[in-house]
Design a protein around this motif. Sequence first.
Motif, mmCIF file in Angstrom:
data_model
loop_
_atom_site.group_PDB
_atom_site.id
_atom_site.type_symbol
_atom_site.label_atom_id
_atom_site.label_comp_id
_atom_site.label_asym_id
_atom_site.label_seq_id
_atom_site.Cartn_x
_atom_site.Cartn_y
_atom_site.Cartn_z
ATOM 1 N N ALA A 122 0.818 -1.214 0.000
ATOM 2 C CA ALA A 122 0.000 0.000 0.000
ATOM 3 C C ALA A 122 0.850 1.262 0.000
ATOM 4 O O ALA A 122 0.332 2.369 0.123
ATOM 5 N N GLY A 123 2.174 1.092 -0.133
ATOM 6 C CA GLY A 123 3.078 2.241 -0.179
ATOM 7 C C GLY A 123 3.539 2.752 1.171
ATOM 8 O O GLY A 123 4.206 3.782 1.234
ATOM 9 N N TRP A 124 3.226 2.040 2.251
ATOM 10 C CA TRP A 124 3.545 2.517 3.596
ATOM 11 C C TRP A 124 4.894 2.015 4.095
ATOM 12 O O TRP A 124 5.280 0.872 3.845
ATOM 13 N N VAL A 125 5.605 2.883 4.811
ATOM 14 C CA VAL A 125 6.741 2.479 5.643
ATOM 15 C C VAL A 125 6.450 2.968 7.051
ATOM 16 O O VAL A 125 5.747 3.965 7.249
ATOM 17 N N ARG A 126 6.978 2.264 8.034
ATOM 18 C CA ARG A 126 6.683 2.610 9.423
ATOM 19 C C ARG A 126 7.944 2.485 10.274
ATOM 20 O O ARG A 126 8.706 1.529 10.137
ATOM 21 N N PHE A 127 8.158 3.468 11.135
ATOM 22 C CA PHE A 127 9.298 3.478 12.044
ATOM 23 C C PHE A 127 8.818 3.714 13.476
ATOM 24 O O PHE A 127 7.909 4.515 13.704
ATOM 25 N N THR A 128 9.439 3.034 14.416
ATOM 26 C CA THR A 128 9.189 3.260 15.838
ATOM 27 C C THR A 128 10.319 4.125 16.364
ATOM 28 O O THR A 128 11.495 3.758 16.256
ATOM 29 N N SER A 129 9.985 5.288 16.939
ATOM 30 C CA SER A 129 11.026 6.231 17.332
ATOM 31 C C SER A 129 10.596 7.022 18.562
ATOM 32 O O SER A 129 9.688 6.596 19.303
ATOM 33 N N VAL A 130 11.261 8.148 18.790
ATOM 34 C CA VAL A 130 10.888 9.088 19.845
ATOM 35 C C VAL A 130 10.723 10.467 19.215
ATOM 36 O O VAL A 130 11.290 10.749 18.155
ATOM 37 N N PHE A 131 9.946 11.314 19.840
ATOM 38 C CA PHE A 131 9.665 12.632 19.284
ATOM 39 C C PHE A 131 10.937 13.483 19.274
ATOM 40 O O PHE A 131 11.617 13.617 20.292
ATOM 41 N N PRO A 132 11.280 14.066 18.124
ATOM 42 C CA PRO A 132 12.509 14.870 18.040
ATOM 43 C C PRO A 132 12.361 16.230 18.720
ATOM 44 O O PRO A 132 11.258 16.758 18.845
ATOM 45 N N GLY A 133 13.494 16.783 19.105
ATOM 46 C CA GLY A 133 13.505 18.124 19.658
ATOM 47 C C GLY A 133 13.851 19.142 18.589
ATOM 48 O O GLY A 133 13.796 18.871 17.389
ATOM 49 N N SER A 134 14.238 20.322 19.033
ATOM 50 C CA SER A 134 14.595 21.412 18.127
ATOM 51 C C SER A 134 16.110 21.513 18.018
ATOM 52 O O SER A 134 16.808 21.667 19.025
ATOM 53 N N HIS A 135 16.624 21.417 16.802
ATOM 54 C CA HIS A 135 18.062 21.555 16.581
ATOM 55 C C HIS A 135 18.383 22.992 16.195
ATOM 56 O O HIS A 135 17.928 23.488 15.157
ATOM 57 N N GLU A 136 19.125 23.671 17.042
ATOM 58 C CA GLU A 136 19.562 25.049 16.793
ATOM 59 C C GLU A 136 18.379 25.965 16.445
ATOM 60 O O GLU A 136 18.464 26.803 15.546
ATOM 61 N N GLY A 137 17.275 25.777 17.146
ATOM 62 C CA GLY A 137 16.113 26.640 16.959
ATOM 63 C C GLY A 137 15.217 26.265 15.801
ATOM 64 O O GLY A 137 14.186 26.906 15.581
ATOM 65 N N ALA A 138 15.587 25.220 15.042
ATOM 66 C CA ALA A 138 14.762 24.804 13.902
ATOM 67 C C ALA A 138 13.553 24.019 14.382
ATOM 68 O O ALA A 138 13.595 23.354 15.415
ATOM 69 N N TRP A 139 12.477 24.104 13.625
ATOM 70 C CA TRP A 139 11.258 23.393 13.970
ATOM 71 C C TRP A 139 11.521 21.878 13.940
ATOM 72 O O TRP A 139 12.179 21.383 13.030
ATOM 73 N N PRO A 140 11.032 21.113 14.929
ATOM 74 C CA PRO A 140 11.226 19.658 14.921
ATOM 75 C C PRO A 140 10.740 19.027 13.619
ATOM 76 O O PRO A 140 9.655 19.349 13.131
ATOM 77 N N ARG A 141 11.550 18.128 13.078
ATOM 78 C CA ARG A 141 11.265 17.586 11.753
ATOM 79 C C ARG A 141 11.852 16.197 11.568
ATOM 80 O O ARG A 141 12.731 15.768 12.313
ATOM 81 N N LEU A 142 11.363 15.531 10.535
ATOM 82 C CA LEU A 142 11.863 14.227 10.114
ATOM 83 C C LEU A 142 12.480 14.394 8.739
ATOM 84 O O LEU A 142 11.896 15.034 7.866
ATOM 85 N N HIS A 143 13.651 13.834 8.523
ATOM 86 C CA HIS A 143 14.310 13.899 7.223
ATOM 87 C C HIS A 143 14.097 12.575 6.501
ATOM 88 O O HIS A 143 14.249 11.504 7.109
ATOM 89 N N VAL A 144 13.768 12.619 5.219
ATOM 90 C CA VAL A 144 13.585 11.389 4.460
ATOM 91 C C VAL A 144 14.253 11.472 3.100
ATOM 92 O O VAL A 144 14.322 12.536 2.484
ATOM 93 N N GLU A 145 14.771 10.327 2.668
ATOM 94 C CA GLU A 145 15.249 10.140 1.303
ATOM 95 C C GLU A 145 14.594 8.873 0.772
ATOM 96 O O GLU A 145 14.483 7.879 1.494
ATOM 97 N N VAL A 146 14.174 8.915 -0.494
ATOM 98 C CA VAL A 146 13.521 7.757 -1.105
ATOM 99 C C VAL A 146 14.408 7.212 -2.216
ATOM 100 O O VAL A 146 14.882 7.969 -3.074
#
Length: 208
Positions: A122-146
């Motif tokens: 169905a096109g899904w990937v799933r990861f179990t993780s923890v909520f990220p914080g703010s790096h150097e004042g940047a908004w918390p985010r997830l980085h992805v490469e496909v």
Amino acid sequence: MLELGTRRDGGLANDFTLVRRRRMMGLTRGITVSTLGAEAGPIARSGIVRGDIRRGFGTANGVARGVPLDIRVRLTSANSGRPLVGQAVYLWHCDPDGNYSLHSPGLENENYLRGVQVADSAGWVRFTSVFPGSHEGAWPRLHVEVYPSVALGEASPLHAAEILLPSDACAKASGTASFEGHPGAAVEMACVTGDVRRGLVATRTVTI
């Protein structure tokens, strides 16, 4: 659209170079660095292909702790809208204190909060993780490469993006009344549901 162009590091190519240089893979059964990436088997045995990214892989034994976060990313075709099956997603993010394994001071020999998963039927990937914080004042985010498949080899990513997390979820995870980071130019973010006690769920569709 998803925000692009402000990735914390160079992605899988850069990260894997560091992992190899620091001898963190702990490869066995005759698998060498030169064969890594040639096919799905060696990639899988390197340890980077995993759904739970809270712990390090290979010889790294660190553990990231924080508010549980279930990350669900769906890949779809920009042309047909159909799910993309079998493509590999490399996902990484900082820890709750805003630090990145492999890169931040004191974490050069850790590799948690980064991993690869393959899109299902169905096109899904799933990861179990923890909520990220703010790096150097940047908004918390997830980085992805496909990538085209888990047989990464020398392939370049088909797509690179950053998925931002909404301010109310950031406030819940950080335990503050409000979140004052800087979201950047993105106009769309992940949908986050759940609660801090039972865990949060971040969902996002990535169109390629």
